[in-house]
Design an enzyme around this catalytic site. Structure first.
Site, short mmCIF file in Angstrom:
data_model
loop_
_atom_site.label_atom_id
_atom_site.label_comp_id
_atom_site.label_asym_id
_atom_site.label_seq_id
_atom_site.Cartn_x
_atom_site.Cartn_y
_atom_site.Cartn_z
N HIS A 1 -17.00 10.16 -3.58
CA HIS A 1 -18.33 9.84 -3.06
C HIS A 1 -18.60 8.34 -2.99
O HIS A 1 -19.39 7.88 -2.18
CB HIS A 1 -19.40 10.53 -3.91
CG HIS A 1 -19.56 11.99 -3.61
ND1 HIS A 1 -18.71 12.94 -4.13
CD2 HIS A 1 -20.47 12.66 -2.85
CE1 HIS A 1 -19.09 14.14 -3.69
NE2 HIS A 1 -20.15 14.00 -2.92
N GLU B 1 -12.48 14.32 -7.95
CA GLU B 1 -13.58 13.35 -7.94
C GLU B 1 -14.87 14.11 -8.18
O GLU B 1 -14.89 15.34 -8.05
CB GLU B 1 -13.63 12.60 -6.59
CG GLU B 1 -14.00 13.46 -5.38
CD GLU B 1 -15.50 13.61 -5.12
OE1 GLU B 1 -16.26 12.65 -5.34
OE2 GLU B 1 -15.92 14.71 -4.70
N SER C 1 -16.60 16.77 -1.04
CA SER C 1 -17.64 17.34 -1.90
C SER C 1 -17.58 18.87 -1.82
O SER C 1 -16.52 19.45 -2.01
CB SER C 1 -19.00 16.79 -1.48
OG SER C 1 -19.93 16.94 -2.52
#
Lengths: 307, 307
Positions: A277, A212, A118
């Protein structure tokens, strides 16, 4: 396709042995204590010692303490010879605020497994490019709470030094068919595009780029992919892998957008890869060469990620 | 402070006279028909003829029709000599998908007042930089439905060719005190940072940069301002003006973030300027020179924006 030979090979951190000491850093946002404890317990049950630096639970607005504080924790963990790995508590936002700091350039002097995803994407790629050190795109302490058995097994097999298990994407979609070899880079799409135009955007030349995201509406995914395309930063990449896009709208719409935007690329592009995630989240070493085959839906690492 | 002399002056569109024909474009997202009708009626009540091109209400996911369609409407309106101004129906997302199209470069051959904000920021700045044509950061057709009297009066006084009324910010905050002169550029912060790293990010050299946003959380505002700083794109700017940050969290927190990030700039910086998604939204000509005085909380345009 030609074999990718990295100009300067990255340094590989030592494998994480049973009983090893894991230091926890929080370079981005503050985190939920209960989820954090679940993750810490999982590491302890695996036989690791978990080191929580003083001030780890600091909070300044959406940051886990001010920039100096978050940077000092990172620096101290990397320079402490008794620490074997540095694991991030959570992403959120904050890593990119540290990128200008010269102290970061020294982290690679003491290679250690550095794990996160992230917002941590900014540091993961920075450490590969600037410090020539392999890093690990994988579950953070707070996300270990959600990890399934496959993700856990993959993670610890990898960190233990047994080589990188081959990764097969069971529900992948081929956007551009092909095979490619290159070092794996990338991570969170939002974090990456917010480095575009700065000196800290990773050089994707010769790389297989993993992307992502979480919680971004379809038009925002389109906007970010369009920016990546217009920036030309994929022009010398070897391949693109889309991972999970959790809570980004209907999976099919995201696949349609990815296909519409990237089908004109002349490199292999695949979506539906089990990392990001959502679970399963298979840990990807960054800075290490791998072979992508979209028709087999496979990613095989060609080198060890750890010493 | 030194007088800013633009290297190549922009072309000024003709003033919008009573009875003028306003063509409506939708280069970004589809829009609410009821709000749109309210805006159209307001223009008709003012004595303008409103021209709705065929296919204006098209919809393709989050876009008002595909790229070719949205571009064709823009191109046709600009090349039609009977159209006096081109007004955008709504922002949303989609303008940046058109920036690569060479057809855009010809829009400035027929200068017309071009009005919009939010996602339209990509086109507003593109037309100034590439086509050397002044544009107008102001309410769109659907946002005219919310416009207060001050915003309406300012808008039509401006478009009518009576010069740009001086703008005073009544609830401004000085972040860096000073005076500056330069052409005004900028607009929606999100739209601008998603052009960073591409050939379409506007050159802020010598400019007073206006920034506003809507519906972005405080950490995202921080992330975008940090990206702007790290990109160096403000290094040759003359000043920065923060407009409204509607639904971006507590106004005070956004001011704190803006001050924390930008107080190190050596140019005048001011927040609380009445332009953006919130009302009042005073229309700002872009590409036209103005004088910013943070202590007076004023922006005085030094040139006419229209012929």
């Amino acid at each position: 396709m030609s074999l990718h030979i990295p100009e300067k090979p990255v340094r590989r951190p030592p494998a994480l042995k049973p009983g090893g000491r894991i230091g926890v850093a929080a370079p981005a946002s503050p985190f939920d204590k209960k989820r954090f404890e679940t993750g810490v317990n999982l590491l302890r049950e695996r036989g690791f010692e978990v080191v929580l630096p003083e001030g780890l639970f600091s909070r300044k607005r959406y940051l886990a303490g001010d920039d100096d504080h978050r940077l000092a924790i990172l620096r101290d963990l990397f320079s402490d010879p008794s620490i074997d790995a540095v694991w991030c508590a959570r992403g959120g936002y904050g890593s990119m605020r540290l990128l200008e700091r010269p102290e970061l350039d020294n982290l690679g002097l003491h290679p250690k497994a550095f794990i996160g995803l992230s917002d941590i994407t900014a540091l993961l790629n920075h450490l590969v490019i600037r410090c020539k050190m392999a890093t690990f795109h994988g579950p953070m302490i707070t996300t270990l709470a959600d990890a399934d058995q496959q993700s856990i097994d993959h993670l610890f097999a990898l960190l233990g030094g047994g080589g990188v298990p081959p990764i097969l994407a069971r529900s992948s979609r081929v956007i551009v068919s092909g095979k490619a070899e290159g070092r794996v880079l990338g991570g969170n799409l939002s974090t990456l595009v917010h480095l575009l135009g700065t000196p800290y955007f990773p050089d994707f030349k010769g790389s297989i780029v993993f992307l992502e995201d979480i919680g971004e509406k379809p038009y925002r995914i389109d906007r970010m992919l369009t920016q990546l395309l217009l920036s030309g930063s994929l022009e010398q990449a070897k391949g693109v892998i889309f991972g999970s896009f959790m809570n980004c709208g209907a999976e099919k719409e995201i696949e349609t957008i990815a296909a519409e935007r990237f089908s004109s690329l002349s490199i292999p592009v695949m979506s539906g890869f089990p990392s990001g995630h959502a679970m399963p989240c298979l840990t990807l070493p960054l800075g290490i060469s791998a072979r992508l085959d979209t028709d087999e839906a496979s990613l095989w690492y060609l080198e060890s990620a750890l010493e």
